[in-house]
Design an enzyme around this catalytic site. Structure first.
Site, short mmCIF file in Angstrom:
data_model
loop_
_atom_site.label_atom_id
_atom_site.label_comp_id
_atom_site.label_asym_id
_atom_site.label_seq_id
_atom_site.Cartn_x
_atom_site.Cartn_y
_atom_site.Cartn_z
N GLU A 139 11.19 -20.84 -12.58
CA GLU A 139 11.61 -20.28 -11.30
C GLU A 139 12.23 -21.34 -10.39
O GLU A 139 11.65 -22.40 -10.16
CB GLU A 139 10.43 -19.63 -10.58
CG GLU A 139 10.80 -19.00 -9.25
CD GLU A 139 9.71 -18.12 -8.67
OE1 GLU A 139 9.92 -17.61 -7.56
OE2 GLU A 139 8.67 -17.93 -9.33
N LYS A 190 -0.14 -14.05 -17.06
CA LYS A 190 0.71 -15.17 -16.62
C LYS A 190 -0.06 -16.06 -15.65
O LYS A 190 -0.71 -15.55 -14.74
CB LYS A 190 1.99 -14.67 -15.96
CG LYS A 190 2.93 -15.81 -15.52
CD LYS A 190 4.30 -15.30 -15.10
CE LYS A 190 4.29 -14.71 -13.71
NZ LYS A 190 3.98 -15.73 -12.67
N ASP A 244 1.99 -10.96 -8.77
CA ASP A 244 1.26 -11.08 -7.52
C ASP A 244 2.22 -11.07 -6.33
O ASP A 244 1.81 -11.08 -5.18
CB ASP A 244 0.35 -12.31 -7.51
CG ASP A 244 1.07 -13.63 -7.75
OD1 ASP A 244 2.31 -13.62 -7.89
OD2 ASP A 244 0.39 -14.67 -7.80
N SER A 245 3.52 -10.99 -6.62
CA SER A 245 4.53 -10.71 -5.60
C SER A 245 4.23 -9.43 -4.85
O SER A 245 4.76 -9.20 -3.76
CB SER A 245 5.92 -10.62 -6.25
OG SER A 245 5.91 -9.73 -7.35
N GLU A 269 0.24 -19.93 -13.39
CA GLU A 269 1.17 -20.90 -12.83
C GLU A 269 0.60 -22.31 -12.92
O GLU A 269 -0.56 -22.54 -12.55
CB GLU A 269 1.44 -20.60 -11.35
CG GLU A 269 2.05 -19.24 -11.09
CD GLU A 269 2.28 -18.98 -9.62
OE1 GLU A 269 2.67 -17.84 -9.28
OE2 GLU A 269 2.07 -19.89 -8.78
N ASP A 275 0.10 -10.92 -13.75
CA ASP A 275 -0.18 -12.20 -13.09
C ASP A 275 -1.67 -12.39 -12.86
O ASP A 275 -2.37 -11.46 -12.46
CB ASP A 275 0.50 -12.24 -11.72
CG ASP A 275 1.80 -13.02 -11.72
OD1 ASP A 275 1.96 -13.92 -12.57
OD2 ASP A 275 2.66 -12.73 -10.86
#
EC number: 2.1.2.11
Length: 264
Positions: free
Chosen positions: A181, A112, A45-46, A114, A84
């Site tokens: 991270e 993925k 999602d960067s 978070e 993501d």
């Protein structure tokens, strides 16, 4: 190189071989990275920041992620594809299952998410229904407003111990991979040693089982800022495929990250 699976990555950890991962968002770069021998590609999602010009990942939608996952899938033959799940796309189990299905149908082999142990039920529900999960601890960009910015996490002992406990809980819930991270290198090492599943670091020291970089950083095309944990591999080679091959080699040989890329 044979087709990479989650089992392949676990086998690499068990053999002490380093895992190299990079982000990609389209078929052309994905094909180059696949041909270079990268082990896994993350459709991150960067993309909200490096493609869309946003100041965070929060505006990225599940439709954005599915679109770019389809693009990457068309360029890949052997590399594992991870996608993501964007902000608030897994707020509850029902939502997580529906959105994970969209990404898997778009071509992802793993999703993925978070967050810490509060995700245990969601991870179990996904895995029980055939969706492999990569967890993500440390600086989780979707929580940037909680953290008060993009800051190193886990520097005090209480938070470090909580992160270790969260990592163990996420593994027990069924996560098959863990991204770490922006944490101190010593914490990255401790979490890696505490787990059976592979860890992939980005600013988490050299003792994680592998590394991941945003492609724009690794190729020196970041607009305004090069993160401390990154390195411009294109500068050393002048060729994109050779740059990624160098990245893979430097990770494999333990030369990247160097001391200058590590948080203490």
């Amino acid at each position: 190189m044979a087709k990479i699976t989650t089992a392949s990555l676990l086998n690499m950890k068990q053999q002490g071989k380093k895992i190299s991962t990079i982000t990609a968002y389209d078929a052309s770069f994905a094909k180059l990275f696949d041909q270079a021998g990268i082990h896994a590609i993350l459709i991150g999602d960067s993309l909200g920041m490096v493609l869309q010009g946003q100041d965070s990942t929060l505006p990225v939608t599940i439709e954005d992620m599915a679109y770019h996952t389809r693009c990457v899938k068309r360029g890949v033959e052997e590399t594992l594809i991870i996608a993501d799940m964007p902000f608030m796309s897994y707020a509850n189990e029902e939502q997580a299952l529906a959105n994970a299905a969209l990404l898997m149908q778009a071509g992802a082999s793993m999703v993925k998410i978070e967050g810490g142990a509060w995700l245990n039920g969601t991870i179990s529900a996904l895995v029980e229904r055939g969706v492999p999960v990569c967890a993500h601890l440390g600086l989780t960009p979707q929580s940037v407003n909680i953290f008060g910015g993009f800051k190193v996490q886990g520097r005090d002992d209480d938070k470090a111990q909580q992160m270790i406990a969260d990592a163990k809980a996420l593994e027990a819930a069924g996560a098959q991979l863990l991204v770490l991270e922006c944490i101190p290198a010593i914490l990255g090492e401790a979490i890696t040693q505490a787990l059976t599943i592979p860890t992939i670091g980005i600013g988490a020291g050299k003792d994680t089982d592998g590394q991941i970089l945003v492609m724009h950083d690794a190729l020196g095309i970041a607009c305004n800022y090069m993160p401390k944990f990154s390195r411009n591999f294109l500068k050393d080679t002048g060729d994109i495929k050779k740059a990624v091959e160098l990245y893979i080699s430097e990770v494999s040989e333990g030369n990247f990250p160097g001391d200058e890329h590590i948080f203490k």
